[in-house]
Design an enzyme around this catalytic site. Sequence first.
Site, short mmCIF file in Angstrom:
data_model
loop_
_atom_site.label_atom_id
_atom_site.label_comp_id
_atom_site.label_asym_id
_atom_site.label_seq_id
_atom_site.Cartn_x
_atom_site.Cartn_y
_atom_site.Cartn_z
N ASP A 42 20.67 -5.83 23.40
CA ASP A 42 20.03 -6.05 22.11
C ASP A 42 20.94 -7.02 21.37
OD1 ASP A 42 17.84 -5.74 20.41
OD2 ASP A 42 18.85 -4.22 19.21
N PHE A 91 16.19 -20.48 22.50
CA PHE A 91 15.08 -19.71 21.96
C PHE A 91 15.56 -18.92 20.76
CE2 PHE A 91 17.26 -17.05 24.95
CZ PHE A 91 17.16 -15.75 24.49
N ASN A 122 11.47 -8.18 29.96
CA ASN A 122 10.53 -9.10 30.60
C ASN A 122 10.59 -10.45 29.90
OD1 ASN A 122 9.43 -7.68 32.79
ND2 ASN A 122 8.19 -6.44 31.42
N ASN A 123 11.65 -10.67 29.10
CA ASN A 123 11.88 -11.93 28.41
C ASN A 123 12.48 -12.93 29.40
OD1 ASN A 123 13.25 -14.04 26.95
ND2 ASN A 123 13.16 -12.78 25.11
#
Length: 191
Positions: free
Chosen positions: A68, A148, A8-9
Amino acid sequence: MKLYFATNNIHKLKEVQEVVGDSFQIESMRSLGINEDIPEDKQTLEGNALQKARFLYDRTGESCFADDTGLEVDALNGAPGVYSARYAGEAKNSLDNMALLLKNMSGIQNRKARFRTVIALILDGKEYLFEGIVNGTITEEPRGTAGFGYDPLFVPDGYSTTFAEMDSEAKNAISHRGRAVEKLAAFLLKR
């Protein structure tokens, strides 16, 4: 083709959609009504990526993928690595993570590091892994406002700017996530 991304990033979702372009429609877990955090308690990037993909697949039966990513710093024996998002605590605060990394790198001359992304795909019940790596160095202080995570601290080899000083197109062309997503997309397009 529609693919569900076990995240949900919104930053990751945007990056992946930019890399795959119009070939695929990437949807987040939220589009399936799943808003909870997925556990990430494995000791490897591969383990966490598979854990997240299985989490979504087990709940929906939809073909999906997860990633990941870890920043692996030579002088810190590969840390923060699998704990990159939670380096400064469970709040997953990027500013705190960068501050702790810079504190731990204080006075260290060897600034070599690499970003590594592992993508786990579950397609028709079968699991596949794709990896992307980019080598670089850690800066002495944050530079840039784009991107980010640790982007303001990471200068990829062959460049003088951090990921946070690059526009998204330039970053995605060479980034760890971009490279892993390109492998994923190439695999899917061959099917």
